[in-house]
Scaffold this motif. Structure first.
Motif, mmCIF file in Angstrom:
data_model
loop_
_atom_site.group_PDB
_atom_site.id
_atom_site.type_symbol
_atom_site.label_atom_id
_atom_site.label_comp_id
_atom_site.label_asym_id
_atom_site.label_seq_id
_atom_site.Cartn_x
_atom_site.Cartn_y
_atom_site.Cartn_z
ATOM 1 N N HIS A 76 30.499 -10.088 28.363
ATOM 2 C CA HIS A 76 31.277 -9.034 29.028
ATOM 3 C C HIS A 76 32.261 -8.340 28.089
ATOM 4 O O HIS A 76 33.104 -7.554 28.542
ATOM 5 C CB HIS A 76 32.033 -9.600 30.227
ATOM 6 N N TYR A 78 31.979 -5.901 26.248
ATOM 7 C CA TYR A 78 31.885 -4.436 26.330
ATOM 8 C C TYR A 78 32.889 -3.856 27.333
ATOM 9 O O TYR A 78 33.228 -2.667 27.271
ATOM 10 C CB TYR A 78 30.462 -4.002 26.711
ATOM 11 N N GLN A 79 33.405 -4.658 28.253
ATOM 12 C CA GLN A 79 34.355 -4.178 29.255
ATOM 13 C C GLN A 79 35.771 -4.002 28.707
ATOM 14 O O GLN A 79 36.625 -3.408 29.362
ATOM 15 C CB GLN A 79 34.411 -5.152 30.438
ATOM 16 N N ARG A 81 37.223 -2.122 26.407
ATOM 17 C CA ARG A 81 37.743 -0.753 26.274
ATOM 18 C C ARG A 81 38.168 -0.197 27.630
ATOM 19 O O ARG A 81 39.252 0.355 27.775
ATOM 20 C CB ARG A 81 36.702 0.159 25.648
ATOM 21 N N ARG A 82 37.304 -0.331 28.620
ATOM 22 C CA ARG A 82 37.619 0.194 29.955
ATOM 23 C C ARG A 82 38.848 -0.506 30.530
ATOM 24 O O ARG A 82 39.742 0.134 31.091
ATOM 25 C CB ARG A 82 36.425 0.018 30.890
ATOM 26 N N LEU A 83 38.931 -1.820 30.380
ATOM 27 C CA LEU A 83 40.083 -2.558 30.905
ATOM 28 C C LEU A 83 41.378 -2.130 30.221
ATOM 29 O O LEU A 83 42.415 -2.000 30.865
ATOM 30 C CB LEU A 83 39.874 -4.064 30.757
ATOM 31 N N LYS A 84 41.316 -1.884 28.917
ATOM 32 C CA LYS A 84 42.499 -1.435 28.181
ATOM 33 C C LYS A 84 42.921 -0.033 28.645
ATOM 34 O O LYS A 84 44.107 0.283 28.648
ATOM 35 C CB LYS A 84 42.241 -1.432 26.679
ATOM 36 N N GLN A 85 41.956 0.794 29.039
ATOM 37 C CA GLN A 85 42.288 2.126 29.538
ATOM 38 C C GLN A 85 42.940 2.044 30.917
ATOM 39 O O GLN A 85 43.915 2.735 31.195
ATOM 40 C CB GLN A 85 41.038 2.997 29.606
ATOM 41 N N ILE A 86 42.388 1.176 31.759
ATOM 42 C CA ILE A 86 42.910 1.028 33.115
ATOM 43 C C ILE A 86 44.266 0.323 33.114
ATOM 44 O O ILE A 86 45.162 0.680 33.871
ATOM 45 C CB ILE A 86 41.907 0.244 33.994
ATOM 46 N N GLU A 106 36.235 -3.865 21.839
ATOM 47 C CA GLU A 106 37.548 -3.254 21.692
ATOM 48 C C GLU A 106 38.662 -4.212 22.090
ATOM 49 O O GLU A 106 39.780 -3.785 22.336
ATOM 50 C CB GLU A 106 37.622 -2.002 22.584
#
Length: 175
Positions: A76, A78-79, A81-86, A106
C-alpha cells in the motif's frame, strides 16, 4: 519505533509507557474488535510521553482518533502521496522488503525488514537481509530509514556504530 504485535506484545500500553520521548509507536491492530479503544489509550500515552502514534494500515482509524500518522505495508506504499495531500501534517511511513520498494513511494520514511532473524509473526517465512543488504537498501531509499526485525538494543547499537544506519526500530522489547 515500537511495532505492536498482538502475540509478542499483548500489553502495548505497558511498553509505550516506558518508551523515551521522541519514539514512535506503530499500532497494528489486525482487525481486533477493541482496536479503536486501544488506539485511543496508546494516543493518550503518546501525548503524556511525547511520542508519535502511527496506525498500521488503517488511515480511517488514524484520522478518527487524531493519530500522528499512518504506517503502510509495502503493498500500500503507493497511497503515501495521496495521504500526505489529504493530511499534510501526518507522518507517513511504509514498509520496504526489497530494493524496488525502498526506492518507490512518497512516504516520509521507510521501514526496512526483515534485517535479522525474528520470531515476529509478520516476519514468518522471510529471509533476513543482514547488515550489508540493509545498508544498500538504506542508500537506495534516499530518505530516513528504520531497521526492523530481530533488532535488539545490542544489534541496533552495532548498526549505528558501524554507520550502516542512523535509526533503528527495536524489536523484542519486553514488558
Amino acid at each position: 519505533m515500537f511495532f505492536t504485535d498482538p502475540v509478542r506484545t499483548p500489553d502495548p500500553e505497558a511498553i509505550a509507557a516506558r518508551l523515551p520521548a521522541g519514539s514512535a509507536i506503530v499500532y497494528r491492530h489486525f482487525g481486533a474488535p477493541d482496536a479503536e479503544a486501544r488506539a485511543r489509550r496508546l494516543l493518550a500515552i503518546a501525548g503524556l510521553r511525547k511520542l508519535q502514534l502511527l496506525i498500521g494500515a488503517d488511515a480511517t482509524l488514524a484520522a478518527r482518533i487524531g493519530a500522528h500518522g499512518v504506517h503502510l505495508p509495502e503493498r500500500h506504499a503507493y497511497q503515501a502521496r495521496r495521504l500526505k495531500q489529504i493530511r499534510p501534517g501526518w507522518i507517513v511511513t511504509s514498509a520496504a522488503h526489497s530494493f524496488a520498494a525502498a526506492r518507490r513511494g512518497e512516504a516520509d520514511a521507510v521501514v526496512i525488514s526483515v534485517v535479522f532473524p525474528s520470531r515476529s509473526t509478520s516476519a514468518a517465512g522471510s529471509r533476513a537481509l543482514g547488515p550489508v543488504r540493509l545498508a544498500a537498501l538504506v542508500r537506495a531509499a534516499g530518505r530516513p530509514a528504520y531497521a526492523l526485525g530481530g533488532v535488539d538494543n545490542k544489534k541496533a547499537r552495532r548498526l549505528i556504530d558501524a554507520g550502516l544506519i542512523g535509526l533503528a526500530a527495536v524489536d523484542g522489547l519486553r514488558t
